[in-house]
Scaffold this motif. Structure first.
Motif, PDB file in Angstrom:
ATOM      1  N   UNK A  56       0.833  -1.202   0.000  1.00 12.89           N
ATOM      2  CA  UNK A  56       0.000   0.000   0.000  1.00 12.89           C
ATOM      3  C   UNK A  56       0.868   1.253   0.000  1.00 12.89           C
ATOM      4  N   UNK A  57       1.863   1.278   0.861  1.00 10.86           N
ATOM      5  CA  UNK A  57       2.695   2.475   0.990  1.00 10.86           C
ATOM      6  C   UNK A  57       3.588   2.712  -0.221  1.00 10.86           C
ATOM      7  N   UNK A  58       4.117   1.650  -0.779  1.00  9.94           N
ATOM      8  CA  UNK A  58       5.082   1.800  -1.872  1.00  9.94           C
ATOM      9  C   UNK A  58       4.411   1.863  -3.239  1.00  9.94           C
ATOM     10  N   UNK A  59       3.365   1.077  -3.435  1.00  7.86           N
ATOM     11  CA  UNK A  59       2.774   0.961  -4.769  1.00  7.86           C
ATOM     12  C   UNK A  59       1.500   1.784  -4.922  1.00  7.86           C
ATOM     13  N   UNK A  60       0.600   1.696  -3.960  1.00  4.97           N
ATOM     14  CA  UNK A  60      -0.702   2.356  -4.112  1.00  4.97           C
ATOM     15  C   UNK A  60      -0.657   3.827  -3.704  1.00  4.97           C
ATOM     16  N   UNK A  61       0.122   4.156  -2.710  1.00  2.00           N
ATOM     17  CA  UNK A  61       0.158   5.540  -2.206  1.00  2.00           C
ATOM     18  C   UNK A  61       0.481   6.583  -3.285  1.00  2.00           C
ATOM     19  N   UNK A  62       1.472   6.334  -4.154  1.00  2.00           N
ATOM     20  CA  UNK A  62       1.735   7.332  -5.206  1.00  2.00           C
ATOM     21  C   UNK A  62       0.539   7.564  -6.130  1.00  2.00           C
ATOM     22  N   UNK A  63      -0.192   6.502  -6.425  1.00  2.00           N
ATOM     23  CA  UNK A  63      -1.388   6.642  -7.261  1.00  2.00           C
ATOM     24  C   UNK A  63      -2.443   7.458  -6.525  1.00  2.00           C
ATOM     25  N   UNK A  64      -2.623   7.164  -5.230  1.00  2.00           N
ATOM     26  CA  UNK A  64      -3.561   7.946  -4.425  1.00  2.00           C
ATOM     27  C   UNK A  64      -3.178   9.423  -4.428  1.00  2.00           C
ATOM     28  N   UNK A  65      -1.894   9.698  -4.270  1.00  2.00           N
ATOM     29  CA  UNK A  65      -1.434  11.093  -4.239  1.00  2.00           C
ATOM     30  C   UNK A  65      -1.758  11.805  -5.545  1.00  2.00           C
ATOM     31  N   UNK A  66      -1.568  11.109  -6.655  1.00  2.00           N
ATOM     32  CA  UNK A  66      -1.884  11.723  -7.948  1.00  2.00           C
ATOM     33  C   UNK A  66      -3.383  11.970  -8.082  1.00  2.00           C
ATOM     34  N   UNK A  67      -4.172  11.016  -7.622  1.00  2.00           N
ATOM     35  CA  UNK A  67      -5.625  11.183  -7.710  1.00  2.00           C
ATOM     36  C   UNK A  67      -6.122  12.324  -6.829  1.00  2.00           C
ATOM     37  N   UNK A  68      -5.455  12.561  -5.718  1.00  2.00           N
ATOM     38  CA  UNK A  68      -5.893  13.583  -4.768  1.00  2.00           C
ATOM     39  C   UNK A  68      -5.250  14.947  -4.991  1.00  2.00           C
ATOM     40  N   UNK A  69      -4.445  15.067  -6.049  1.00  2.00           N
ATOM     41  CA  UNK A  69      -3.797  16.347  -6.332  1.00  2.00           C
ATOM     42  C   UNK A  69      -4.835  17.442  -6.514  1.00  2.00           C
ATOM     43  N   UNK A  70      -4.556  18.552  -5.878  1.00  2.00           N
ATOM     44  CA  UNK A  70      -5.458  19.694  -5.976  1.00  2.00           C
ATOM     45  C   UNK A  70      -5.494  20.187  -7.424  1.00  2.00           C
ATOM     46  N   UNK A  71      -6.677  20.465  -7.898  1.00  2.00           N
ATOM     47  CA  UNK A  71      -6.824  20.982  -9.250  1.00  2.00           C
ATOM     48  C   UNK A  71      -6.969  19.912 -10.319  1.00  2.00           C
ATOM     49  N   UNK A  72      -6.976  18.632  -9.917  1.00  2.00           N
ATOM     50  CA  UNK A  72      -7.112  17.550 -10.889  1.00  2.00           C
ATOM     51  C   UNK A  72      -8.468  17.638 -11.575  1.00  2.00           C
ATOM     52  N   UNK A  73      -8.461  17.499 -12.879  1.00  2.00           N
ATOM     53  CA  UNK A  73      -9.704  17.472 -13.652  1.00  2.00           C
ATOM     54  C   UNK A  73     -10.315  16.076 -13.507  1.00  2.00           C
ATOM     55  N   UNK A  74     -11.380  15.988 -12.762  1.00  2.00           N
ATOM     56  CA  UNK A  74     -11.983  14.691 -12.465  1.00  2.00           C
ATOM     57  C   UNK A  74     -12.619  14.029 -13.678  1.00  2.00           C
ATOM     58  N   UNK A  75     -12.799  14.777 -14.740  1.00  2.00           N
ATOM     59  CA  UNK A  75     -13.422  14.214 -15.940  1.00  2.00           C
ATOM     60  C   UNK A  75     -12.401  13.872 -17.028  1.00  2.00           C
TER      61      UNK A  75
END
Length: 51
Positions: free
Chosen positions: A10-29
């Motif tokens: 979770x920490x090594x593989x999934x966390x970076x993906x989570x961080x990208x998904x939660x980036x402020x200003x991300x276009x959700x569409x």
């Protein structure tokens, strides 16, 4: 043994993906967001199987 690998996975593989998904200003569409969500689903499935 697999259960012990869930936290590092979770920490090594999934966390970076989570961080990208939660980036402020991300276009959700956007296509990029959809691709990240599809990647997250695959990673989560791997993690779920390990439990």
């Amino acid at each position: 043994m697999l259960i012990g690998s869930v936290v590092p996975f979770t920490l090594i593989v999934i966390r970076p993906t989570n961080a990208q998904l939660l980036m402020q200003g991300r276009d959700l569409t956007s296509a990029a967001t959809r691709t990240l969500l599809e990647k997250w689903v695959r990673l989560h499935a791997v993690r779920s199987v390990a439990c």
